[in-house]
Design a protein around this motif. Structure first.
Motif, PDB file in Angstrom:
ATOM      1  N   ARG A 137       0.837  -1.203   0.000  1.00  0.00           N
ATOM      2  CA  ARG A 137       0.000   0.000   0.000  1.00  0.00           C
ATOM      3  C   ARG A 137       0.869   1.249   0.000  1.00  0.00           C
ATOM      4  NH1 ARG A 137      -5.029   0.320   1.704  1.00  0.00           N
ATOM      5  NH2 ARG A 137      -4.777   2.382   0.745  1.00  0.00           N
ATOM      6  N   GLN A 196      -1.382   8.494 -10.527  1.00  0.00           N
ATOM      7  CA  GLN A 196      -2.101   9.667 -10.059  1.00  0.00           C
ATOM      8  C   GLN A 196      -1.174  10.536  -9.225  1.00  0.00           C
ATOM      9  OE1 GLN A 196      -5.564   9.005  -7.562  1.00  0.00           O
ATOM     10  NE2 GLN A 196      -6.478  10.952  -8.185  1.00  0.00           N
ATOM     11  N   LEU A 218      -2.462   3.200  -9.419  1.00  0.00           N
ATOM     12  CA  LEU A 218      -3.752   2.533  -9.315  1.00  0.00           C
ATOM     13  C   LEU A 218      -3.864   1.436 -10.356  1.00  0.00           C
ATOM     14  CD1 LEU A 218      -5.911   5.761  -9.000  1.00  0.00           C
ATOM     15  CD2 LEU A 218      -5.551   4.099  -7.182  1.00  0.00           C
ATOM     16  N   PHE A 254     -11.439  -0.361  -9.320  1.00  0.00           N
ATOM     17  CA  PHE A 254     -10.108   0.087  -8.924  1.00  0.00           C
ATOM     18  C   PHE A 254      -9.667  -0.533  -7.599  1.00  0.00           C
ATOM     19  CE2 PHE A 254      -8.723   3.494 -11.790  1.00  0.00           C
ATOM     20  CZ  PHE A 254      -9.860   3.655 -12.554  1.00  0.00           C
ATOM     21  N   GLY A 255      -8.379  -0.766  -7.505  1.00  0.00           N
ATOM     22  CA  GLY A 255      -7.771  -1.143  -6.237  1.00  0.00           C
ATOM     23  C   GLY A 255      -7.498   0.097  -5.399  1.00  0.00           C
ATOM     24  N   PRO A 256      -7.004  -0.093  -4.170  1.00  0.00           N
ATOM     25  CA  PRO A 256      -6.757   1.042  -3.262  1.00  0.00           C
ATOM     26  C   PRO A 256      -5.533   1.861  -3.634  1.00  0.00           C
ATOM     27  CG  PRO A 256      -6.048  -0.984  -2.242  1.00  0.00           C
ATOM     28  CD  PRO A 256      -6.713  -1.383  -3.517  1.00  0.00           C
ATOM     29  N   ARG A 309       0.938   3.918  -2.823  1.00  0.00           N
ATOM     30  CA  ARG A 309       1.504   5.273  -2.742  1.00  0.00           C
ATOM     31  C   ARG A 309       3.018   5.139  -2.709  1.00  0.00           C
ATOM     32  NH1 ARG A 309      -0.752  10.094  -1.472  1.00  0.00           N
ATOM     33  NH2 ARG A 309      -2.686   9.020  -0.915  1.00  0.00           N
TER      34      ARG A 309
END
Lengths: 113, 113
Positions: free
Chosen positions: B9, B37, B91, B104-106, B109
Motif C-alpha cells: 500500500r 495519479q 492505481l 479500482f484497487g486502493p 503510494r
C-alpha cells in the motif's frame, strides 16, 4: 482528447444540501462514467450513462447527459458528511483504445456536518 | 467477492532504487489497467492488458517503467532507477470486458526520496 473536465474544482456545502458538479468533454462518446475517490483511497464507480440516455438515477445520485452540448452533470441530493470526496467524470469512446479512461482533475466536494 | 487488491500500500524508495508494485485483479477479469495519479490530479493511463497480452503501453512515461501479466491474472508494474518525479499513487483497475465499468484497487503510494 476525450478527457473530461470537471467544474467546479471545489465545492463546499452543508449536510442536507444538494451538490451539483459538471463535466464537459470534446469528442463523441459511447458512455460517460462518474467515479468517487475518498482521500487516500482508490476510485469507486458510481454510475455509467450511455450516449443514448439523457438521465439516470441511482439512490441519491442523478446524472444527466447532453450529447449536443457535450456535457454531463452529477447531482447528489441530501448530501452527507460521508459524501466528502473527489468526484471524477470519465467520458468513454470506442475510438479510444481498449477502454482506457481519461480523467480530469476532479471536483473536490466537502460536506460540513 | 474480493475486489482488486494492490501491494504494497505504501512504498518509500531511495532515488535510483528499483521497485515492483503488484496488482491482483478481480478473478476472471480479462482487462487490467494501470494508472498513475499525481497529487491533486486525476489518474492518468499507463498501460493495458487483455489477459496476458499488453495491448497498449502508450502511457508509460519512460523505458524505466515496465509492466507484465504473465499468466493473465496478477500484474506487476516495475519501475527501474526510480526518480523523484515517479512519486505518485499507482492505481490498478480491472474489468470483465472492454468498455465497461472498471473496478479500482486502493492504490500503492510511492514516495521516492
Amino acid at each position: 482528447s476525450q478527457q473530461g473536465e470537471e467544474d467546479p474544482q471545489a465545492l463546499s456545502i452543508q449536510e442536507g444540501e444538494n451538490a451539483t458538479m459538471n463535466c464537459s468533454y470534446k469528442t463523441s462518446i459511447n458512455n460517460l462514467q462518474w467515479y468517487r475517490q475518498n482521500s487516500g483511497r482508490g476510485l469507486v464507480h458510481l454510475i455509467l450513462i450511455r450516449s443514448n440516455e439523457r438521465e439516470k438515477h441511482s439512490g441519491r445520485l442523478r446524472v444527466t447527459l447532453d450529447t449536443s452540448k457535450k456535457s454531463s452533470s452529477l447531482l447528489i441530493t441530501a448530501s452527507r458528511a460521508a459524501d466528502t470526496a473527489s468526484y471524477f467524470c470519465a467520458p468513454y469512446s470506442v475510438a479510444a483504445s481498449y477502454g482506457k479512461l481519461t480523467f480530469g482533475q476532479g471536483t473536490i466536494l466537502t460536506v460540513h456536518p | 467477492g474480493a475486489g482488486v487488491s494492490q501491494s504494497p500500500r505504501y512504498k518509500v524508495a531511495k532515488r535510483g532504487q528499483d521497485v515492483a508494485l503488484r496488482c491482483d485483479p478481480i478473478s476472471g477479469h480479462v482487462s487490467l489497467f494501470w494508472y498513475q495519479q499525481a497529487l491533486g490530479q486525476g489518474p492518468e493511463f499507463l498501460t493495458y492488458f487483455q489477459n496476458e497480452a499488453q495491448l497498449d503501453k502508450s502511457g508509460l512515461p519512460s523505458d524505466r517503467f515496465f509492466a507484465e501479466r504473465p499468466e493473465g491474472s496478477v500484474s506487476t508494474l516495475k519501475i527501474q532507477r526510480t526518480q523523484q518525479e515517479d512519486s505518485a499513487v499507482y492505481l490498478c483497475a480491472s474489468s470483465s470486458r472492454q468498455k465497461e465499468t472498471q473496478y479500482f484497487g486502493p492504490g500503492t503510494r510511492l514516495l521516492v526520496l
